[in-house]
Design a protein around this motif. Structure first.
Motif, mmCIF file in Angstrom:
data_model
loop_
_atom_site.group_PDB
_atom_site.id
_atom_site.type_symbol
_atom_site.label_atom_id
_atom_site.label_comp_id
_atom_site.label_asym_id
_atom_site.label_seq_id
_atom_site.Cartn_x
_atom_site.Cartn_y
_atom_site.Cartn_z
ATOM 1 N N LEU A 31 24.987 17.542 17.710
ATOM 2 C CA LEU A 31 24.567 17.504 16.514
ATOM 3 C C LEU A 31 25.335 17.243 15.341
ATOM 4 O O LEU A 31 26.546 17.779 15.420
ATOM 5 C CB LEU A 31 24.174 19.120 16.149
ATOM 6 C CG LEU A 31 22.823 19.554 17.070
ATOM 7 C CD1 LEU A 31 22.693 21.110 16.799
ATOM 8 C CD2 LEU A 31 21.682 18.886 16.990
ATOM 9 N N ILE A 32 24.875 16.514 14.296
ATOM 10 C CA ILE A 32 25.642 16.090 13.318
ATOM 11 C C ILE A 32 24.844 16.683 11.992
ATOM 12 O O ILE A 32 23.968 16.124 11.762
ATOM 13 C CB ILE A 32 25.834 14.299 13.169
ATOM 14 C CG1 ILE A 32 26.753 14.028 14.337
ATOM 15 C CG2 ILE A 32 26.664 14.242 11.976
ATOM 16 C CD1 ILE A 32 26.966 12.728 14.484
ATOM 17 N N GLU A 33 25.733 17.456 11.255
ATOM 18 C CA GLU A 33 24.942 18.022 9.979
ATOM 19 C C GLU A 33 25.068 17.071 8.833
ATOM 20 O O GLU A 33 25.670 16.179 8.837
ATOM 21 C CB GLU A 33 25.659 19.294 9.767
ATOM 22 C CG GLU A 33 25.462 20.424 10.790
ATOM 23 C CD GLU A 33 24.131 20.764 11.074
ATOM 24 O OE1 GLU A 33 23.335 21.085 10.050
ATOM 25 O OE2 GLU A 33 23.742 21.213 12.088
ATOM 26 N N ALA A 34 23.929 17.101 8.314
ATOM 27 C CA ALA A 34 23.804 16.391 6.851
ATOM 28 C C ALA A 34 23.495 17.200 5.688
ATOM 29 O O ALA A 34 22.774 17.958 5.410
ATOM 30 C CB ALA A 34 22.636 15.261 7.170
ATOM 31 N N ALA A 35 24.468 17.224 4.885
ATOM 32 C CA ALA A 35 24.286 18.096 3.737
ATOM 33 C C ALA A 35 23.302 17.554 2.551
ATOM 34 O O ALA A 35 23.087 18.063 1.820
ATOM 35 C CB ALA A 35 25.712 18.151 2.997
ATOM 36 N N ALA A 94 18.255 9.009 5.716
ATOM 37 C CA ALA A 94 17.019 8.431 6.458
ATOM 38 C C ALA A 94 17.004 8.923 7.917
ATOM 39 O O ALA A 94 17.982 8.774 8.521
ATOM 40 C CB ALA A 94 17.158 6.750 6.619
ATOM 41 N N GLN A 95 15.895 9.470 8.461
ATOM 42 C CA GLN A 95 15.632 10.030 9.648
ATOM 43 C C GLN A 95 16.429 11.367 9.927
ATOM 44 O O GLN A 95 16.521 11.688 11.176
ATOM 45 C CB GLN A 95 15.737 8.957 10.707
ATOM 46 C CG GLN A 95 14.726 7.858 10.693
ATOM 47 C CD GLN A 95 14.862 6.874 11.825
ATOM 48 O OE1 GLN A 95 15.160 7.174 12.879
ATOM 49 N NE2 GLN A 95 14.669 5.291 11.620
ATOM 50 N N ALA A 96 16.831 11.902 8.977
ATOM 51 C CA ALA A 96 17.507 13.102 9.403
ATOM 52 C C ALA A 96 16.556 14.237 9.488
ATOM 53 O O ALA A 96 15.490 14.303 8.775
ATOM 54 C CB ALA A 96 18.440 13.559 8.068
ATOM 55 N N ALA A 97 16.749 15.227 10.237
ATOM 56 C CA ALA A 97 15.389 16.299 10.403
ATOM 57 C C ALA A 97 16.292 17.621 11.167
ATOM 58 O O ALA A 97 17.356 17.562 11.256
ATOM 59 C CB ALA A 97 14.625 15.786 11.410
ATOM 60 N N GLY A 98 15.310 18.630 10.966
ATOM 61 C CA GLY A 98 15.797 19.799 11.321
ATOM 62 C C GLY A 98 15.991 19.923 12.645
ATOM 63 O O GLY A 98 15.304 19.139 13.543
ATOM 64 N N PHE A 138 20.216 20.931 9.854
ATOM 65 C CA PHE A 138 19.477 19.638 9.369
ATOM 66 C C PHE A 138 20.521 18.361 9.791
ATOM 67 O O PHE A 138 21.477 18.437 9.128
ATOM 68 C CB PHE A 138 19.076 19.888 7.995
ATOM 69 C CG PHE A 138 18.413 18.602 7.228
ATOM 70 C CD1 PHE A 138 17.029 18.426 7.498
ATOM 71 C CD2 PHE A 138 19.236 17.731 6.564
ATOM 72 C CE1 PHE A 138 16.390 17.301 6.914
ATOM 73 C CE2 PHE A 138 18.573 16.532 5.858
ATOM 74 C CZ PHE A 138 17.108 16.523 6.073
ATOM 75 N N GLY A 139 19.985 17.519 10.247
ATOM 76 C CA GLY A 139 20.728 16.242 10.332
ATOM 77 C C GLY A 139 20.333 15.182 11.370
ATOM 78 O O GLY A 139 19.309 15.001 11.479
ATOM 79 N N PHE A 140 21.175 15.031 12.474
ATOM 80 C CA PHE A 140 21.249 14.001 13.412
ATOM 81 C C PHE A 140 21.511 14.566 14.776
ATOM 82 O O PHE A 140 22.011 15.622 14.856
ATOM 83 C CB PHE A 140 21.987 12.825 13.390
ATOM 84 C CG PHE A 140 21.275 12.133 11.894
ATOM 85 C CD1 PHE A 140 20.566 11.333 11.687
ATOM 86 C CD2 PHE A 140 22.390 12.489 10.800
ATOM 87 C CE1 PHE A 140 20.166 10.596 10.448
ATOM 88 C CE2 PHE A 140 21.774 11.896 9.521
ATOM 89 C CZ PHE A 140 20.801 11.151 9.457
ATOM 90 N N GLY A 166 17.251 14.574 13.959
ATOM 91 C CA GLY A 166 18.003 16.002 14.395
ATOM 92 C C GLY A 166 16.707 16.667 15.341
ATOM 93 O O GLY A 166 17.209 17.482 16.032
ATOM 94 N N ASN A 167 15.448 16.122 15.089
ATOM 95 C CA ASN A 167 14.335 16.865 15.686
ATOM 96 C C ASN A 167 14.268 16.359 17.177
ATOM 97 O O ASN A 167 13.276 16.361 17.940
ATOM 98 C CB ASN A 167 13.134 17.113 15.040
ATOM 99 C CG ASN A 167 12.624 15.735 14.681
ATOM 100 O OD1 ASN A 167 13.373 14.716 14.741
ATOM 101 N ND2 ASN A 167 11.370 15.708 13.788
ATOM 102 N N ALA A 168 14.983 15.203 17.582
ATOM 103 C CA ALA A 168 14.735 14.538 18.827
ATOM 104 C C ALA A 168 15.007 15.490 19.976
ATOM 105 O O ALA A 168 15.885 16.315 20.149
ATOM 106 C CB ALA A 168 15.873 13.280 19.124
ATOM 107 N N GLY A 169 14.138 15.256 20.891
ATOM 108 C CA GLY A 169 14.367 16.284 22.107
ATOM 109 C C GLY A 169 15.341 16.300 23.008
ATOM 110 O O GLY A 169 15.892 15.056 23.492
ATOM 111 N N SER A 170 15.766 17.374 23.458
ATOM 112 C CA SER A 170 16.889 17.250 24.248
ATOM 113 C C SER A 170 16.663 16.850 25.787
ATOM 114 O O SER A 170 17.530 16.140 26.595
ATOM 115 C CB SER A 170 17.498 18.776 24.638
ATOM 116 O OG SER A 170 18.064 19.184 23.228
#
Length: 501
Positions: free
Chosen positions: A184-188, A192-196, A202-204, A225-229
């Motif tokens: 996980l990479i957090e976005a402050a 674009a395309q960052a999500a919970g 929140f991020g990638f 960020g919401n891409a499935g594991s």
């Protein structure tokens, strides 16, 4: 009459260091971060600088800044601790190392990132030309490592090297281990395309592939960020990209390690299809896997059929018995005649369970065993004790160290609101991680050969120096008081000895 000294005294001697000290701008020829010349030279010797320039080249456009030089310098700055474009610009501004005018400005770097992003696919993975350029450089790096050490390093499992015996005279050949994992990479701020994500942040959520033998990054795909594991398509894309990065001579004996996110029909069926050794013997390619397996109702039904005598004591990382854990094979009970719970899965897939005592104070959830915590994994390795296979699977945890190196090389923060630029930044962070890994194996000794990126950053990359000119030669002089000065000089000589591209 008592005489007094004109010298001023500081009350505490420990504070006297600043007495008479002045700080001013001056001293031409003085260089900071002098050790960054090592990954810079290594990239040149491997042909990366020229190859990257060719990849991003556009017909009829001739940039004032050499694009390969700008991308490699950015990569080296990330390895040395830069975290954003302004850091890269400031670090590469030293003309003593980076030439007249220093490195590229942040606006030029943004254009270079745009050009690199155009060579990436929609999934953030490198296109064919970029993948071929990095694979060629990787092949040269692995060849240099093999030339120095005799072979690639082997992964340690249960106190011994993970190797494959050879029939012809010579040393056993290391098994090449590919590990897949997401991070996980957090976005402050909104990008674009960052999500919970599933942890509430929140991020990638990029998915990565690594070679555990070397520690270099094989593939990185950018995902929201919401891409499935458990997204099988992403795992297959990264697997194929990782295989393409491996030099041909090392693709014949591979172990793929994934955590429970890889336990899907698509992933396991794909790995089974590329494992051609059972059908073609020595002419085929052996691809084995060890993948986490869900402890669901089917698995628990098999565990409940086991007797206490079926459980064996597990072994730890040193190969010693671990009394706190036990392992048992489930394949037989799950494939019982007339009640095959693994119908539809490959016939050579084995299932192994592991149990550890539930920690005191940790209550069991509804339906869980109150005394034991269970885990499981699957593999297509036909031979081997379950204790060894369990220890081999648990080395998947080593990928966390790779993630730390990855984030230390710039992946902890994505610098732009633009998706393409961030995807290109991730590729440079992965390349920085690979360059430092190759540098350790090719040019460094002792503790530096296994040091983390942050340690290399302090001991090697941040070395001070003075640039002098003598007899038409430019000499970078490292202070003899710098404890790792000899290591830096030795590493430079070893890299200079590589065949120039």
């Amino acid at each position: 009459m008592k005489t007094t000294s004109a010298r001023r005294h500081v009350g505490d001697p420990a504070l006297a260091w600043s007495q008479g000290l002045e700080v001013e701008v001056g001293g031409p020829g003085t260089v900071a971060q002098a050790g960054v010349v090592l990954p810079r030279l290594l990239a040149d010797r491997l042909g990366l600088t020229t190859a990257l320039a060719a990849v991003v080249a556009r017909a009829g456009f001739f940039p004032l800044r050499h694009r390969g030089r700008a991308l490699v310098d950015t990569t080296c700055a990330l390895a040395a601790g830069a975290t954003c474009l302004s850091d890269v610009e400031a670090m590469t501004a030293q003309e003593e190392i980076f030439g007249p005018g220093g490195g590229a400005s942040d606006s030029t770097l943004l254009r270079a990132l745009d050009e690199l992003a155009e060579r990436l696919g929609a999934d953030g993975l490198p296109g064919r030309r970029l993948a071929r350029a990095t694979a060629t450089a990787r092949g040269r790096a692995w060849e240099a490592i093999t030339s120095r050490h005799g072979s690639l390093p082997a992964v340690r499992v249960a106190g011994q090297d993970l190797t494959r015996p050879v029939t012809e005279p010579g040393s056993p050949r290391p098994v090449l281990v590919i590990r897949l994992d997401a991070t996980l990479i957090e976005a402050a701020s909104p990008k674009a395309q960052a999500a919970g994500n599933y942890k509430g942040g929140f991020g990638f959520h990029p998915l990565t592939g690594w070679c555990s033998n070397i520690g270099d990054a094989l593939a990185v795909t950018q995902r929201p960020g919401n891409a499935g594991s458990f997204t099988a398509a992403d795992h297959l894309s990264v697997l194929e990209a990782s295989f393409a990065q491996i030099p041909a001579s090392w693709r014949r004996d591979v172990l793929v390690s994934i955590d429970g996110a890889g336990a899907s029909h698509e992933v396991i069926d794909y790995l089974t299809s590329v494992n051609t050794a059972p059908a073609h013997g020595r002419r085929g390619r052996r691809v084995e896997y060890t993948i986490g397996w869900p402890v669901d109702g089917r698995t628990m039904a098999g565990i409940e059929q086991l007797h206490e005598r079926d459980w064996d004591t597990a072994v730890d990382t040193d190969g010693e018995p671990d009394p706190a854990a036990q392992v048992a094979e489930l394949t037989g009970v799950l494939r019982a005649p007339h009640a095959d719970r693994l119908a539809g899965w490959p016939a050579d897939m084995r299932v192994t369970a592991r149990r550890t005592p539930r920690p005191l104070g940790k209550p069991a959830k509804l339906g869980e065993n109150p005394e034991w915590e269970y885990g499981a994994f699957v593999t297509n390795t036909a031979v081997g004790q379950v204790q060894f296979l369990d220890a081999r699977h648990r080395t998947q945890a080593h990928v966390e160290d790779r993630m730390k190196q990855f984030k230390a090389c710039g992946a902890a923060n994505l610098p732009s609101i633009d998706y393409g630029r961030n995807a290109a930044w991730l590729q440079l962070a992965a390349l920085a991680t690979s360059l430092t890994a190759w540098l350790r194996h090719i040019a460094l000794d002792g503790q530096l050969a296994t040091a983390a990126t942050k340690t290399l950053r302090f001991r090697v990359f941040s070395a001070p120096a003075r640039l002098v000119t003598h007899a038409r030669r430019r000499i970078l002089k490292i202070p003899p008081g710098w404890s790792w000065s000899a290591d830096l000089v030795t590493a430079w000589d070893r890299l200079q000895a590589l065949h120039p591209i």
